[in-house]
Design an enzyme around this catalytic site. Sequence first.
Site, PDB file in Angstrom:
ATOM      1  N   SER A 138       5.660  -7.596 -24.420  1.00 56.63           N
ATOM      2  CA  SER A 138       6.730  -6.585 -23.608  1.00 56.63           C
ATOM      3  C   SER A 138       6.626  -6.022 -22.647  1.00 56.63           C
ATOM      4  O   SER A 138       7.763  -5.977 -21.520  1.00 56.63           O
ATOM      5  CB  SER A 138       7.011  -5.297 -24.722  1.00 56.63           C
ATOM      6  N   HIS A 204       6.555  -0.518 -21.181  1.00 56.19           N
ATOM      7  CA  HIS A 204       7.936  -1.316 -20.545  1.00 56.19           C
ATOM      8  C   HIS A 204       8.392  -0.717 -19.633  1.00 56.19           C
ATOM      9  O   HIS A 204       9.015  -1.126 -18.472  1.00 56.19           O
ATOM     10  CB  HIS A 204       9.512  -0.686 -22.034  1.00 56.19           C
TER      11      HIS A 204
END
Length: 268
Positions: A138, A204
């Site tokens: 991610s 992220h």
Amino acid sequence: MIFALPLYDDNPIQRTPVVTYVLIGMCIGAFFWQLGQNEEAVAYGLGMIPALLFGYAELPRGAQMIPPWATLFTSMFLHGGLLHLGGNMLFLWIFGNNIEDLLGRGRFLLLYLASGAAAALAQALADPMSQVPMVGASGAVAGVLGAYLITYPRANVHVFMWIIIFFWIVTVPAWIMLGFWFVMQLFSGLGTERGEPGVAFWAHVGGFIAGILLYLMLRPRRVMLLQPQKTPVFASAPPAALIGRRTFYGGSVPNAGGGWRRPPDPWR
């Protein structure tokens, strides 16, 4: 009940996104390899552990598979479950092909790996004493999203919407989808206590910002940023529009290369 799932964008590409496909294949292959291994041993041996990375802790003898710095890269090819893998690969498939098309294969791979490493470092710096292993692509995918956002903020993303008993496909501008995603990660990271296991929100955030900065450095000079809108937003269609992959428009933004023919890429 409301459920939204991005399916694809309507930005055409000029060449096959080989690196994007290879990265997806590597992550899927690594996931199937994980299924036959001891889950905890893989997570601690190949996942990124902040305390181990900064020298605050050590693994038991025989548990360490590679040097701690190498886990910045190995961790981005591992996943904690099928949904974790599927979500990351879906976003990479939707947005990665356009960025690879603009950067070329070598530069795109550099952006992906560097964004993933920066994401892991951001998560480690947020809680350097943590002994919870971090795995997942991610952070690297977030770098691709950041690069996409500053190039195609007004591109249409086709989203499958499920509202109670109604199913529909709606085009949503990328700046709304990706901007909302980034804000959610930022606030979630601020609201998460140190040492608490779960989603690596700071990875992220770090990967997204790193992707923007790296893209600005790596992009060819003729690749334009902030492409204008060319077609209406929030158009809708029934799910039958998926049959044969019919898009609503031929493209929602102009060619980011400005209509020029891309020269041979020395990074290929």
